[in-house]
Design an enzyme around this catalytic site. Structure first.
Site, short mmCIF file in Angstrom:
data_model
loop_
_atom_site.label_atom_id
_atom_site.label_comp_id
_atom_site.label_asym_id
_atom_site.label_seq_id
_atom_site.Cartn_x
_atom_site.Cartn_y
_atom_site.Cartn_z
N LYS A 302 47.27 23.82 60.51
CA LYS A 302 47.35 24.63 59.30
C LYS A 302 46.04 25.39 59.09
O LYS A 302 44.98 24.98 59.57
CB LYS A 302 47.57 23.72 58.08
CG LYS A 302 48.93 23.08 57.99
CD LYS A 302 49.01 22.19 56.76
CE LYS A 302 50.35 21.52 56.62
NZ LYS A 302 51.45 22.46 56.33
N ARG A 376 60.66 16.81 58.59
CA ARG A 376 62.07 16.67 58.99
C ARG A 376 62.23 15.71 60.15
O ARG A 376 63.27 15.06 60.31
CB ARG A 376 62.64 18.04 59.32
CG ARG A 376 61.97 18.75 60.47
CD ARG A 376 62.23 20.26 60.48
NE ARG A 376 61.56 20.92 59.37
CZ ARG A 376 61.66 22.23 59.13
NH1 ARG A 376 62.40 23.00 59.91
NH2 ARG A 376 61.02 22.77 58.11
#
Length: 523
Positions: A302, A376
């Site tokens: 990130k 996920r």
């Protein structure tokens, strides 16, 4: 064989628990994860107000209510009435009027609830009062336009609104208010019973979620999350706790949950807390939360800006545990399993690489093309495990999953995705009743095409632009049997607040605790 894994995992968690309670914050200091937070006001109920306290009056219009049990002379009431008229105060929801220098009360605060306040509106009044009085030390009396046991609703809001997280401050730290808050009404014992039996446990669940998410990632990580959860459920009846460590998960073939955490020296965990109340159904409802205790993005790193907020990427798991705390401590007649899929997503030499293929517990394969689409992945294994082991009648996922949902809904709603219409309707109703609102977003059949992989059953991220929140939800649903009612809540826009509101102080919000608690009770 499974029992062997459970016993091994439980023993490992207990053995590691003492070490999990403290981590180095600086090179010269140790800060325990259980460091005392700032003191909160004790909440009590009485027929008569204590002397010398600030007075909060719950108003439904512009007329000062009788205030039985509160020492307010005719002259003082007249002075308050004159101030109301001068300020054109009308008692509308959210309105306030602060007065000083009237009688023996150091402050009189009028808070509007609206003409016919609901339980939630009364809670908002309590939270508003807590926020207004957060820097004042004196005791507080709250009285006014509530009857029967609805003082408990106001008390619940006060408990939520007075939350603060400043345990690591040592310089210029404001002293917390220490004076108790007393709710004065005609039925103090009834109000106290309602608060203790229903609202206090819910406030405790919200506080647990906020505390876990506000803690820095060097304090809360998979092992210490488990340790803190065990403490939260100590001596709570009807609760059983199951913990799988990495060895147990590897033996069960849970490659996605373990894979996300393999770049960190802090091993992944799967935590399951089951609560079964009296006269509850045989099949539980499963709440499954994303528990990424820190998300660097892995090798798909990130940007640095805002990365510190990724300590809150476990907010879904934290709120699941908070909801189970509320249900269990209030002895709700429900059967629920709370699941926390816990991992730390870090980019060391052992981390997963984009392009790797991992396998879930059921044998399904995933082409992992984006290491920053990790939530996920952990939910895939968690869903399969809870479905096989506990056979729930419904599964609800909750996760800070996508930035796309923030673009769609900002911080006004959490995104709701569901394959089951009845479950979706119950969730929307629970959101409206609890004040944690949802907005339903689509799960279109065409999304399956976007997530197809050439070398595996599915890929964890689509290429190019697209409906990112819906694509993420589709991926999670791929690992839940079509016959099981399933929903997914994307809370990425609501798990953290940049400014305080009446019930939600600045910082991690605990979003989902109130919603899931309400959902469980709605059957």
């Amino acid at each position: 064989m499974r029992m062997k894994y459970l016993l091994l995992s439980a023993c490992l968690s207990l053995a590691l628990a003492p070490a999990a309670l403290a981590q180095t914050v600086t090179g010269s200091g140790i800060v325990p994860a259980t460091a005392a937070n700032s003191a909160e006001r004790a909440i009590g109920f009485a027929a008569n107000a204590p002397a010398g306290a600030a007075l909060v009056v719950v108003m439904t219009d512009a007329v000062l209510p009788p205030l039985d049990g509160v020492a307010l002379s005719a002259a003082e009431r007249q002075a308050v009435g004159a101030a109301i008229a001068s300020a054109s105060f009308d008692g509308k929801a959210g309105s306030t009027l602060s007065l000083r220098g009237i009688g023996a009360h150091p402050r009189i605060l009028l808070v509007g609830a609206g003409a016919t306040p609901s339980s939630l509106a009364l809670a908002e009044v309590g939270g508003k009062a807590a926020q207004e009085l957060k820097d004042e030390a004196q005791p507080v009396t709250i009285a006014g336009a509530f009857g029967d046991t609805s003082a408990a609703d106001v008390a619940y809001g006060f408990a939520l609104g007075q939350y603060r997280f400043d345990r690591y401050k040592t310089v210029d730290k404001k002293a917390p208010p220490t004076g108790a808050v007393t709710f004065v009404g005609a039925d103090p014992s009834g109000a106290e019973a309602a608060f203790t039996g229903r609202w206090k446990p819910l406030a405790e669940g919200v506080r647990l979620s906020r505390d876990l998410a506000n803690e820095p990632a060097n304090v809360i990580y998979p092992e210490s999350f488990v340790a803190e959860t065990r403490k939260a459920f100590a001596r709570v009846a009807g609760v059983s706790i199951e913990v799988l460590d990495e060895a147990a998960m590897r033996k069960l073939g849970m490659g996605t949950l373990v894979g996300v955490g393999q770049g960190s020296p802090r091993g992944s965990r799967l935590l399951l807390v089951r609560y079964r109340g009296a006269d509850s159904p045989d099949a539980p409802t499963a709440f499954v939360g994303k528990g990424i205790t820190f998300d660097s993005g892995g090798l798909s790193l990130k940007p640095g800006a805002g990365m510190g907020n990724m300590k809150g990427d476990m907010s879904g798991a934290a709120s699941v545990m908070g909801a189970i705390v509320s249900l269990a401590k209030s002895r709700a007649p429900v059967h629920v399993v709370g699941v926390a899929a816990l991992a730390e997503n870090m980019p060391d030499g052992n981390a997963q690489r984009p392009g790797d293929v991992t396998r879930t517990m059921s044998g399904k394969t995933i082409e992992m093309v984006n290491a920053d689409a990790e939530g996920r992945l952990v939910l895939a294994d968690a869903n399969e495990y809870v479905a096989k082991t506990y056979k729930p009648k419904a599964i609800v996922n909750i996760a800070t999953l996508t930035g796309a949902v923030v673009g769609a809904l900002d911080n006004s709603y959490a995104g709701l995705f569901a394959r089951d219409e009845a479950l979706a309707a119950r969730l929307i109703a629970a959101g409206a009743a609890s004040g944690e609102e949802l907005w339903r977003l689509p799960l279109h059949k065409d999304y399956a095409e976007r997530m197809k992989s050439d070398i595996a059953d599915i890929r964890n991220s689509a290429t190019g632009q697209g409906p990112g929140a819906s694509l993420g939800a589709h991926f999670i649903g791929f690992f839940v049997d079509e016959g099981t009612p399933w929903a997914h809540l994307d809370i990425a826009g609501v798990n953290r607040s940049e400014k305080a509101t009446s019930l939600v102080p600045k910082g991690m919000t605990g979003f989902g605790v109130r919603l899931l608690d309400q959902l469980a009770r709605s059957e």
